[in-house]
Design a protein around this motif. Structure first.
Motif, short mmCIF file in Angstrom:
data_model
loop_
_atom_site.label_atom_id
_atom_site.label_comp_id
_atom_site.label_asym_id
_atom_site.label_seq_id
_atom_site.Cartn_x
_atom_site.Cartn_y
_atom_site.Cartn_z
N ALA A 37 33.34 -9.50 -20.46
CA ALA A 37 32.75 -9.79 -19.15
C ALA A 37 33.67 -10.67 -18.33
N ASP A 38 34.25 -11.69 -18.95
CA ASP A 38 35.16 -12.59 -18.23
C ASP A 38 36.44 -11.88 -17.82
N GLN A 39 36.91 -10.96 -18.65
CA GLN A 39 38.11 -10.18 -18.34
C GLN A 39 37.87 -9.28 -17.13
N ILE A 40 36.66 -8.76 -17.02
CA ILE A 40 36.33 -7.82 -15.94
C ILE A 40 35.89 -8.55 -14.67
N ARG A 41 35.41 -9.76 -14.81
CA ARG A 41 34.80 -10.50 -13.69
C ARG A 41 35.61 -10.48 -12.39
N PRO A 42 36.96 -10.64 -12.40
CA PRO A 42 37.69 -10.64 -11.13
C PRO A 42 37.73 -9.27 -10.43
N LYS A 43 37.64 -8.20 -11.21
CA LYS A 43 37.77 -6.86 -10.62
C LYS A 43 36.47 -6.44 -9.91
N PRO A 44 35.46 -5.99 -10.66
CA PRO A 44 34.17 -5.72 -10.02
C PRO A 44 33.14 -6.78 -10.45
N PRO A 45 32.90 -7.81 -9.63
CA PRO A 45 31.99 -8.89 -10.03
C PRO A 45 30.57 -8.42 -10.33
N LYS A 46 30.12 -7.36 -9.66
CA LYS A 46 28.77 -6.87 -9.93
C LYS A 46 28.67 -6.33 -11.35
N LEU A 47 29.73 -5.73 -11.81
CA LEU A 47 29.75 -5.19 -13.16
C LEU A 47 29.70 -6.32 -14.18
N ALA A 48 30.44 -7.39 -13.95
CA ALA A 48 30.41 -8.54 -14.85
C ALA A 48 29.01 -9.16 -14.87
N SER A 49 28.37 -9.20 -13.73
CA SER A 49 27.00 -9.70 -13.66
C SER A 49 26.06 -8.80 -14.45
N PHE A 50 26.26 -7.51 -14.35
CA PHE A 50 25.47 -6.55 -15.14
C PHE A 50 25.66 -6.81 -16.63
N LEU A 51 26.90 -7.06 -17.05
CA LEU A 51 27.17 -7.35 -18.45
C LEU A 51 26.48 -8.64 -18.89
N ASP A 52 26.49 -9.65 -18.05
CA ASP A 52 25.83 -10.91 -18.37
C ASP A 52 24.33 -10.69 -18.61
N LYS A 53 23.71 -9.90 -17.76
CA LYS A 53 22.28 -9.65 -17.87
C LYS A 53 21.94 -8.75 -19.07
N ALA A 54 22.84 -7.82 -19.41
CA ALA A 54 22.56 -6.84 -20.46
C ALA A 54 22.90 -7.34 -21.86
N GLU A 55 23.61 -8.44 -21.96
CA GLU A 55 24.11 -8.91 -23.27
C GLU A 55 23.02 -8.99 -24.34
N THR A 56 21.93 -9.65 -24.03
CA THR A 56 20.86 -9.84 -25.02
C THR A 56 20.29 -8.51 -25.49
N ASP A 57 20.03 -7.61 -24.55
CA ASP A 57 19.45 -6.31 -24.92
C ASP A 57 20.43 -5.45 -25.70
N VAL A 58 21.67 -5.41 -25.24
CA VAL A 58 22.66 -4.55 -25.87
C VAL A 58 22.99 -5.00 -27.29
N LEU A 59 23.03 -6.30 -27.51
CA LEU A 59 23.41 -6.82 -28.82
C LEU A 59 22.21 -7.17 -29.71
N ALA A 60 21.02 -6.76 -29.32
CA ALA A 60 19.82 -7.06 -30.11
C ALA A 60 19.91 -6.49 -31.52
N TYR A 61 20.56 -5.36 -31.69
CA TYR A 61 20.66 -4.74 -33.01
C TYR A 61 21.42 -5.63 -34.00
N MET A 62 22.22 -6.57 -33.50
CA MET A 62 23.01 -7.44 -34.38
C MET A 62 22.13 -8.44 -35.14
#
Length: 145
Positions: A37-62
């Motif tokens: 997310a930090d690597q992508i943040r400068p390019k499309p900031p909306k995408l990095a924000s999406f990653l920040d919000k999705a982290e808990t749901d996406v990694l729940a299986y862990m």
């Protein structure tokens, strides 16, 4: 679709988010997810924000044991089950009432449960899931005959 944007933002042949799924534990996966997310943040900031919000749901299986993770990452079994329900209900076409639909779908679900129960290597079993429960007497309810 955000995942396609993420693949393009990575620039390489392998999307950068895939490395998050290759980690051995939840903390390492979260750390990798944040690095991406930090690597992508400068390019499309909306995408990095999406990653920040999705982290808990996406990694729940862990949070599950490592032996279960490979079986949790895919929705193929449920998609296959939904396809079988659709196929069989299409064969019938018109149902006389709601109870008839419930009987057919219930029979399909019982049949699928029986198949999954004998395919121990392919799907999770009650025995492997029981340690995750707070209730020490985990069991399936009896099926009415």
């Amino acid at each position: 679709m955000p995942w396609r944007m993420l693949e393009r933002a990575g620039g390489g042949s392998s999307p950068p988010y895939r490395h998050g799924f290759a980690q051995d534990d939840a903390e390492a996966a979260r750390a990798q997810w944040r690095r991406v997310a930090d690597q992508i943040r400068p390019k499309p900031p909306k995408l990095a924000s999406f990653l920040d919000k999705a982290e808990t749901d996406v990694l729940a299986y862990m949070t599950f044991p490592a032996a279960h993770r490979a079986k949790l990452h895919s929705t193929n079994p449920i998609e296959r089950l939904n396809g079988e329900i659709k196929r069989r209900t299409d064969v019938v076409g018109i149902f006389p009432n709601e109870e008839a639909i419930m009987r057919l779908v219930g029979a399909i679900l019982i049949e699928q449960n029986d198949e999954w129960a004998v395919q121990r290597a392919r799907y999770m079993t009650l025995e492997t899931i029981a340690p995750l429960s707070d209730d020490p007497t985990v069991s399936l309810p009896a099926v009415a005959g």
